[in-house]
Design an enzyme around this catalytic site. Structure first.
Site, short mmCIF file in Angstrom:
data_model
loop_
_atom_site.label_atom_id
_atom_site.label_comp_id
_atom_site.label_asym_id
_atom_site.label_seq_id
_atom_site.Cartn_x
_atom_site.Cartn_y
_atom_site.Cartn_z
N LYS A 52 0.84 -1.20 0.00
CA LYS A 52 0.00 0.00 0.00
C LYS A 52 0.88 1.25 0.00
O LYS A 52 0.63 2.20 -0.74
CB LYS A 52 -0.91 0.00 1.24
CG LYS A 52 -2.07 -0.97 1.10
CD LYS A 52 -2.82 -1.20 2.40
CE LYS A 52 -3.91 -2.26 2.19
NZ LYS A 52 -4.58 -2.67 3.41
N GLN A 96 -4.99 -1.29 9.59
CA GLN A 96 -4.87 -2.62 8.97
C GLN A 96 -5.48 -3.69 9.86
O GLN A 96 -5.14 -3.80 11.04
CB GLN A 96 -3.38 -2.92 8.69
CG GLN A 96 -3.12 -4.23 7.98
CD GLN A 96 -3.69 -4.27 6.56
OE1 GLN A 96 -3.57 -3.31 5.81
NE2 GLN A 96 -4.33 -5.37 6.22
N ASP A 119 -11.42 2.81 3.91
CA ASP A 119 -11.83 1.41 3.77
C ASP A 119 -13.35 1.29 3.56
O ASP A 119 -13.84 0.23 3.19
CB ASP A 119 -11.45 0.63 5.04
CG ASP A 119 -10.23 -0.25 4.81
OD1 ASP A 119 -9.92 -0.55 3.64
OD2 ASP A 119 -9.59 -0.63 5.81
#
Ligand code: NAP
Length: 281
Positions: A52, A96, A119
């Site tokens: 990422k 995460q 997200d």
């Protein structure tokens, strides 16, 4: 059969995003910023986060990874998120997953400001998506959606079957297809006759986690099939779709690896840029 090349489509999307970042920098004299919080040292999470960060840098975003040991207190994480919520240089915050057991995942998700929730997991974004309003959309289904649209720009009236009803994949995928005026059936572990449901579909999205569940004789001729699954087996990495069989009947199919996976990260970058643009309005 069209092999949907996720790597290539993701590279094209990153190129477009890179250009967009240049334009945003010219217009606003700043670039979108993405902060990833990584707790613990689980190998898969480390790899995801590294990828990422690399992709974010490649398109010119300001990116930062904040690392904590897996003994970190929940309070420390929530305070850091609050600090980032109030930091104008940060457009997107991602924590995460998975998290250590002593940290409440839902509390963490709900602490992230909905406007920075790249997200798309915050209940406000989930609600906005299901109401058809502008929102951050979870990255994996967003990537699937963009690939489907490449193959078939007009989805209106198509019959879609989503296999799996997770909050991460199946449910948001359903909402995206519904928004495109598909007739959507969402299936799960209690669905009575999954084969019969799939055989009706012009579009199948499989997000289950069972190796090669969707067989060749489950798929209508010329269907578009998107395979979200990533399953480690003795024969290597396989998806939720029996690739060899399905490739003989489908119009288009994503491979595993090289299909949905690369699109997920590209969509995280897209979400970060979209959060930045909304914050400038
Ligand atoms: P999940 O949370 O475990 O959900 C799986 C879903 O599949 C559940 O809704 C479950 O039904 C359903 N299911 C289980 N057995 C079934 C069966 N026999 N028939 C029909 N449905 C069945 O999984 P997830 O997080 O959505 O992930 C799914 C897969 O995608 C995994 O392989 C994961 O590794 C992969 N994945 C890939 C990416 C990527 O970037 N490519 C990203 C995320 C996940 P119930 O609700 O009834 O239990």
């Amino acid at each position: 059969m069209i092999l949907i090349d996720g790597k290539k489509i993701a590279a094209e999307l990153r190129e477009e995003l890179k250009q967009e970042v240049v334009e945003l920098k010219t217009k606003y004299n700043k670039v979108p910023g993405l902060t990833v919080i990584l707790i613990g040292d689980m190998a898969p999470s480390q790899i995801y986060v590294r990828n990422k960060e690399k992709s974010a840098n490649e398109v010119g975003l300001k990116s930062e990874v904040i690392r904590y040991p897996d003994t970190v207190e929940e309070k420390t994480i929530l305070e850091k998120i609050e600090e980032l919520n109030n930091d104008e240089t940060i457009s997107g915050i991602l924590v995460q997953l998975p998290l250590p057991k002593h940290i409440d995942k839902q509390k963490v998700i709900e602490t992230i400001a909905p406007s920075k929730d790249v997200d798309g997991f915050h209940p406000m974004n989930v609600g906005n998506l299901s109401s058809g309003y502008e929102s951050s959309v979870p990255c994996t289904p967003l990537g699937c959606y963009l690939m489907i649209k490449k193959i078939e720009p007009n989805l209106s009236g198509k019959k879609a079957v989503v296999v799996g009803r997770s909050n991460l994949n199946g449910k948001p995928m359903t909402q995206l297809l519904l928004k495109e005026n598909c007739t959507v059936t969402i299936t799960h572990s209690r669905t009575k006759d999954l084969k019969a449901e799939c055989l009706e579909a012009d579009i199948i999205v499989a997000a289950v986690g069972i190796p090669e569940l969707v067989k060749g004789d489950w798929v209508k001729k010329d269907a578009i099939v998107i395979d979200v699954g990533i399953n480690k087996t003795e024969n290597g990495l396989v998806g939720d779709v029996a690739f060899d069989e399905v490739s003989k009947v489908a119009k288009a199919l994503t491979p595993v690896p090289g299909g949905v996976g690369p699109m997920t990260i590209a969509c995280l970058l897209k979400n970060t840029i979209d959060c930045f643009k909304r914050s400038q309005k």
